[in-house]
Design a protein around this motif. Structure first.
Motif, mmCIF file in Angstrom:
data_model
loop_
_atom_site.group_PDB
_atom_site.id
_atom_site.type_symbol
_atom_site.label_atom_id
_atom_site.label_comp_id
_atom_site.label_asym_id
_atom_site.label_seq_id
_atom_site.Cartn_x
_atom_site.Cartn_y
_atom_site.Cartn_z
ATOM 1 N N GLY A 137 51.722 21.717 10.624
ATOM 2 C CA GLY A 137 51.872 20.317 10.240
ATOM 3 C C GLY A 137 51.643 20.123 8.754
ATOM 4 O O GLY A 137 52.380 19.403 8.088
ATOM 5 N N THR A 138 50.634 20.793 8.231
ATOM 6 C CA THR A 138 50.320 20.643 6.816
ATOM 7 C C THR A 138 51.413 21.233 5.939
ATOM 8 O O THR A 138 51.785 20.646 4.923
ATOM 9 C CB THR A 138 48.963 21.304 6.505
ATOM 10 N N ASN A 140 54.462 21.360 6.670
ATOM 11 C CA ASN A 140 55.565 20.402 6.707
ATOM 12 C C ASN A 140 55.288 19.199 5.811
ATOM 13 O O ASN A 140 56.165 18.725 5.083
ATOM 14 C CB ASN A 140 55.810 19.944 8.145
ATOM 15 N N ARG A 141 54.043 18.733 5.824
ATOM 16 C CA ARG A 141 53.693 17.609 4.944
ATOM 17 C C ARG A 141 53.826 17.996 3.488
ATOM 18 O O ARG A 141 54.225 17.185 2.655
ATOM 19 C CB ARG A 141 52.253 17.186 5.184
ATOM 20 N N VAL A 144 57.401 17.797 2.606
ATOM 21 C CA VAL A 144 57.818 16.403 2.458
ATOM 22 C C VAL A 144 57.319 15.827 1.132
ATOM 23 O O VAL A 144 58.061 15.194 0.382
ATOM 24 C CB VAL A 144 57.308 15.554 3.635
ATOM 25 N N LEU B 19 62.023 12.906 9.970
ATOM 26 C CA LEU B 19 61.546 12.168 8.804
ATOM 27 C C LEU B 19 62.589 11.160 8.325
ATOM 28 O O LEU B 19 62.289 9.993 8.084
ATOM 29 C CB LEU B 19 61.231 13.160 7.677
ATOM 30 N N ASP B 61 48.388 16.222 14.015
ATOM 31 C CA ASP B 61 49.378 17.277 14.259
ATOM 32 C C ASP B 61 48.993 18.095 15.486
ATOM 33 O O ASP B 61 49.843 18.484 16.279
ATOM 34 C CB ASP B 61 49.474 18.197 13.038
ATOM 35 N N GLY B 199 55.158 10.651 6.447
ATOM 36 C CA GLY B 199 54.823 11.679 5.468
ATOM 37 C C GLY B 199 54.933 13.081 6.019
ATOM 38 O O GLY B 199 54.384 14.010 5.460
ATOM 39 N N GLY B 200 55.641 13.220 7.117
ATOM 40 C CA GLY B 200 55.810 14.562 7.666
ATOM 41 C C GLY B 200 54.779 14.928 8.712
ATOM 42 O O GLY B 200 54.675 16.075 9.108
ATOM 43 N N GLY B 202 53.077 15.200 12.425
ATOM 44 C CA GLY B 202 53.652 15.436 13.736
ATOM 45 C C GLY B 202 53.726 16.911 14.050
ATOM 46 O O GLY B 202 53.070 17.719 13.409
#
Lengths: 201, 207
Positions: A137-138, A140-141, A144, B19, B61, B199-200, B202
């Motif tokens: 998840g991180t 992916n963030r 982004v 997104l 997440d 912000g991504g 998930g």
């Protein structure tokens, strides 16, 4: 001649009005880019905070490949000790160093996750699964946040170089420099290679 | 909460789809950004739960990942997508209402309870169902087909708290990827929320 003079005057007035509408654009776009950058840092920080937990969990697995773990710990330490200069965003050298350090942690972590595939007992634990989900998840963030920063910087840099922004830059914002652009995540292009003990030990 | 089913992901990753759809459709309530986009790509064997900023503390997440692993993937492996999605939405709803209430080991779902919760939530959870279908097969230069809302969708209007029915139209889009030329459906179809800050957060699941 009078008409030509009026015409020129009119043109100047139109250009001025056009220009004035953009007087706030440089600082506005600058703020957006800074905000986007703060988000990038924020997500990297979040990742760095995950690492100690991850290392502790993986360490618990019987004879987990030491070199892989070591690489993560070192890359994490390097990221942690990194000094970020105030002009980071406009300083190509500093930006390259930042990218190199974060990139090293990215590849060390992805290699760790690939190696972890070989440890079914570790993979089955709830702690590891949770950490894996958080790490994915991180990452992916981070992707982004980086993309948002890239977009914000493109807008800001374009404003500095195009009319009427370029006029306002020379008049009011002469100290503003274009910000450094990020490359598309290099870690996403290279697949980590894993050597399972063929080299001895 | 928006559910999107895609026959093919095309060039974009499922994360990019989640997104971009969340942001362009402005899913969630204004100021709260409590939107969720569930993207299902059966042919690519992937599913994603994209979580808006406002829900990231409740649906972390790890929670999203657990929900996918526990509720979606077992059903998806058998091709029972509807079942998996229902369970997924149930799981998400429970977590939103009662954080920490979800026992990840408990796979049996109390359907009645969940239906009750959804009704209770009223103006809180908005469930759209969007089906995006390809008409043509995917090629290198993909001709994306009409974006169709194939059914009349019942939704809770999140700002007024009233139950209403949306009749969405259809339109043609031709494009290569989820690039900048993606025009917001909200402008054309009246399909939009007020949120949109994603912000991504998930998780993605593959089977």
């Amino acid at each position: 001649m009078r008409f030509v003079g009026l015409g020129i005057l009119g043109l100047v007035v139109v250009l001025l009005i056009w220009g004035f509408t953009g007087i706030n654009k440089i600082p506005t776009h600058e703020e957006s880019a800074h905000a986007a950058w703060a988000q990038v840092l924020n997500q990297y920080q979040r990742r760095a905070e995950l690492v100690p937990n991850l290392v502790a969990t993986v360490k618990g697995a019987a004879d987990f490949e030491k070199s892989t773990l070591e690489a993560v710990v070192q890359a994490r330490a390097k990221v942690g000790s990194m000094q970020l200069p105030a002009d980071l965003l406009t300083n190509p050298e500093a930006m390259r160093a930042f990218e190199a350090n974060q990139g090293a942690l990215t590849s060390a972590l992805s290699r760790l996750m690939v190696v972890a595939e070989q440890y079914p007992n570790l993979k089955a634990t709830e702690g590891f699964q949770t950490l894996q989900a958080q790490l994915e998840g991180t990452e992916n963030r981070i992707a982004v946040a980086r993309k948002d920063y890239i977009d914000a910087v493109r807008v800001y840099n374009t404003e500095l170089k195009t009319f009427p922004g370029v006029v306002w830059k020379s008049l009011l914002y002469a100290d503003r420099e274009p910000m450094q652009q990020l490359q598309v995540d290099p870690a996403k292009q290279e697949v980590p290679t894993v050597d399972f003990g063929t080299s001895g030990n | 909460m928006v559910l999107v089913s895609l026959p093919h992901l095309g060039r974009d990753s499922i994360e990019t789809w989640g997104l971009t759809l969340g942001r362009t459709w402005k899913i969630g309530r204004g100021g709260k950004d409590d939107g969720i986009v569930i993207v299902l790509a059966p042919n690519d064997r992937q599913v994603r739960i994209e979580v808006g900023y406002g829900l990231e503390d409740k649906i972390t997440d790890a929670v999203a990942s657990h929900i996918i692993q526990a509720y979606m993937l077992p059903a998806a492996r058998k091709g029972r997508y509807a079942e998996g999605l229902t369970a997924t939405i149930d799981g998400l709803t429970k977590v939103i209402v009662q954080p920490n209430a979800l026992s990840f080991l408990d796979l049996s779902l109390d359907t009645e309870l969940t239906v009750g919760l959804i009704v209770l939530l009223g103006g809180f959870v908005v469930i759209f169902v969007v089906v995006i279908a390809y008409v043509s097969t995917f090629r290198t230069r993909a001709a994306y087909p009409p974006l169709q809302d194939e059914r009349t969708t019942s939704v809770f209007d999140d700002n007024q708290g009233v139950y209403q029915t949306l009749q969405a139209g259809s339109r043609d889009i031709r494009r290569d990827s989820l690039a900048d030329d993606w025009r917001s459906p909200s402008e054309e179809r009246g399909f939009s929320g007020m949120g949109g800050s994603f912000g991504g957060g998930g998780a993605t699941g593959k089977w």
